[in-house]
Design a protein around this motif. Structure first.
Motif, mmCIF file in Angstrom:
data_model
loop_
_atom_site.group_PDB
_atom_site.id
_atom_site.type_symbol
_atom_site.label_atom_id
_atom_site.label_comp_id
_atom_site.label_asym_id
_atom_site.label_seq_id
_atom_site.Cartn_x
_atom_site.Cartn_y
_atom_site.Cartn_z
ATOM 1 N N GLY A 74 20.807 -77.346 56.952
ATOM 2 C CA GLY A 74 21.712 -77.657 55.848
ATOM 3 C C GLY A 74 20.976 -78.423 54.757
ATOM 4 N N VAL A 75 20.192 -79.401 55.192
ATOM 5 C CA VAL A 75 19.349 -80.147 54.245
ATOM 6 C C VAL A 75 18.347 -79.211 53.583
ATOM 7 C CG1 VAL A 75 17.495 -81.858 54.096
ATOM 8 C CG2 VAL A 75 19.605 -82.410 55.313
ATOM 9 N N TYR A 81 17.508 -75.214 47.074
ATOM 10 C CA TYR A 81 18.279 -75.113 45.822
ATOM 11 C C TYR A 81 17.656 -75.969 44.725
ATOM 12 C CZ TYR A 81 22.046 -75.892 42.488
ATOM 13 O OH TYR A 81 22.775 -76.016 41.327
ATOM 14 N N ILE A 82 17.337 -77.219 45.042
ATOM 15 C CA ILE A 82 16.794 -78.134 44.046
ATOM 16 C C ILE A 82 15.390 -77.709 43.614
ATOM 17 C CG2 ILE A 82 15.978 -80.501 43.681
ATOM 18 C CD1 ILE A 82 18.315 -81.394 45.533
ATOM 19 N N LEU A 83 14.514 -77.450 44.583
ATOM 20 C CA LEU A 83 13.146 -77.056 44.237
ATOM 21 C C LEU A 83 13.118 -75.719 43.507
ATOM 22 C CD1 LEU A 83 11.074 -78.090 47.394
ATOM 23 C CD2 LEU A 83 11.236 -79.254 45.187
ATOM 24 N N GLY A 84 13.971 -74.794 43.941
ATOM 25 C CA GLY A 84 14.034 -73.504 43.261
ATOM 26 C C GLY A 84 14.447 -73.654 41.806
ATOM 27 N N GLY A 85 15.435 -74.530 41.566
ATOM 28 C CA GLY A 85 15.868 -74.772 40.191
ATOM 29 C C GLY A 85 14.790 -75.431 39.353
ATOM 30 N N ILE A 86 14.084 -76.391 39.941
ATOM 31 C CA ILE A 86 12.995 -77.061 39.227
ATOM 32 C C ILE A 86 11.892 -76.061 38.861
ATOM 33 C CG2 ILE A 86 11.117 -78.742 39.472
ATOM 34 C CD1 ILE A 86 13.025 -80.437 41.178
ATOM 35 N N LEU A 87 11.618 -75.137 39.780
ATOM 36 C CA LEU A 87 10.521 -74.188 39.589
ATOM 37 C C LEU A 87 10.894 -72.980 38.731
ATOM 38 C CD1 LEU A 87 8.987 -74.269 43.182
ATOM 39 C CD2 LEU A 87 8.098 -75.367 41.115
ATOM 40 N N GLY A 88 12.145 -72.911 38.312
ATOM 41 C CA GLY A 88 12.483 -71.864 37.353
ATOM 42 C C GLY A 88 13.597 -70.913 37.711
ATOM 43 N N ILE A 111 20.409 -85.417 44.373
ATOM 44 C CA ILE A 111 19.905 -86.146 45.543
ATOM 45 C C ILE A 111 21.020 -86.314 46.569
ATOM 46 C CG2 ILE A 111 18.881 -88.305 46.343
ATOM 47 C CD1 ILE A 111 17.050 -86.513 44.609
ATOM 48 N N GLY A 112 22.213 -86.582 46.089
ATOM 49 C CA GLY A 112 23.364 -86.728 46.981
ATOM 50 C C GLY A 112 23.686 -85.471 47.763
ATOM 51 N N PHE A 113 23.383 -84.299 47.191
ATOM 52 C CA PHE A 113 23.618 -83.052 47.919
ATOM 53 C C PHE A 113 22.865 -83.044 49.244
ATOM 54 C CE2 PHE A 113 24.268 -80.457 43.745
ATOM 55 C CZ PHE A 113 25.466 -81.118 43.523
ATOM 56 N N ILE A 114 21.646 -83.550 49.224
ATOM 57 C CA ILE A 114 20.823 -83.588 50.442
ATOM 58 C C ILE A 114 21.451 -84.524 51.467
ATOM 59 C CG2 ILE A 114 18.566 -84.223 51.369
ATOM 60 C CD1 ILE A 114 17.384 -83.405 48.637
ATOM 61 N N PHE A 115 21.874 -85.710 51.010
ATOM 62 C CA PHE A 115 22.509 -86.669 51.922
ATOM 63 C C PHE A 115 23.790 -86.099 52.521
ATOM 64 C CE2 PHE A 115 20.549 -90.239 49.159
ATOM 65 C CZ PHE A 115 19.377 -90.191 49.891
ATOM 66 N N ALA A 116 24.593 -85.440 51.694
ATOM 67 C CA ALA A 116 25.875 -84.905 52.155
ATOM 68 C C ALA A 116 25.678 -83.811 53.185
ATOM 69 C CB ALA A 116 26.679 -84.377 50.965
ATOM 70 N N ILE A 148 27.463 -88.191 47.955
ATOM 71 C CA ILE A 148 27.161 -87.548 46.674
ATOM 72 C C ILE A 148 27.408 -88.478 45.491
ATOM 73 C CG2 ILE A 148 27.789 -85.668 45.092
ATOM 74 C CD1 ILE A 148 28.379 -83.924 47.510
ATOM 75 N N TYR A 149 28.549 -89.149 45.474
ATOM 76 C CA TYR A 149 28.913 -89.890 44.262
ATOM 77 C C TYR A 149 28.209 -91.228 44.116
ATOM 78 C CZ TYR A 149 32.307 -86.554 42.617
ATOM 79 O OH TYR A 149 32.885 -85.414 42.114
ATOM 80 N N ILE A 150 27.855 -91.877 45.202
ATOM 81 C CA ILE A 150 27.138 -93.150 45.057
ATOM 82 C C ILE A 150 25.779 -92.931 44.379
ATOM 83 C CG2 ILE A 150 26.009 -95.039 46.298
ATOM 84 C CD1 ILE A 150 28.385 -95.032 48.222
#
Length: 202
Positions: A74-75, A81-88, A111-116, A148-150
């Protein structure tokens, strides 16, 4: 009727075991598909005039990634998702991508997505009783509004400090980064909890 119910329970158990016992390659593929789903849901965007943080559908994908894939994968889905978006890969909100988008006003939410995903994945994977609707709803509330929200609000405050020269007060942060999203997030939470009740074994 009892036969049908027993068959339903058996299929539910088989699905869960199939995911749990999948090979790492299969789980990697599922993590990528969950990243794609998160990116697809991120395209549901409702901009708000008083905040740089829009309403999106992506948190639904975040929560179910942990629910179905467990903690590790899940993480991984959210890291992809995050790395793919950063890379284009243009699957951030409104089909955007790049480091500048990642480091923008929604940096903390990413960052909160990973924690959640880690939080939900831990309980869904290890504790069968947590998959019931009420218990999962409580866990999802914690994951969504805590995990997520914190970091999301902290990131928004830091972004405002660097872009506007002042860190906003807590009420301003809440009105910009939390309050507008509560009702929509509750529906997402109940939807994910319903999926947990319907699909996962108890």
């Amino acid at each position: 009727m009892n036969i049908n119910i027993d068959l339903y329970y058996q299929k539910r158990e088989n699905l869960f075991n199939r995911i749990q016992n999948a090979t790492n390659v299969e789980k990697l593929a599922m993590a990528f598909l969950m990243a794609c789903l998160t990116g697809l849901l991120a395209q549901i965007v409702i901009p708000l005039p008083w905040t740089p943080v829009p309403i999106t559908g992506q948190t639904f994908g975040v929560l179910i990634s942990g629910l179905f894939l467990g903690k590790r994968f899940g993480v991984l889905s959210q890291v992809i998702y995050i790395l793919g978006g950063i890379l284009g890969i243009a699957w951030f909100g409104e089909m955007t991508s790049g480091l500048s988008v990642f480091l923008g006003s929604t940096f903390g939410y990413f960052i909160g997505f990973i924690f959640a995903a880690a939080f939900i994945g831990h309980f869904a994977e290890k504790y069968s009783q947590s998959r019931k609707f009420k218990k999962m709803s409580i866990l999802l509330l914690i994951a969504n509004f805590g995990c997520i929200y914190i970091p999301g609000l902290i990131g928004l405050g830091v972004w405002m400090y660097y872009t506007q020269g002042a860190f906003p007060d807590i009420m301003t942060l809440i009105m910009m980064g939390l309050a507008p999203f509560i009702i929509g997030d509750l529906f997402k939470i109940w939807g994910v909890a319903a999926l947990s009740k319907a699909v996962l074994p108890k």
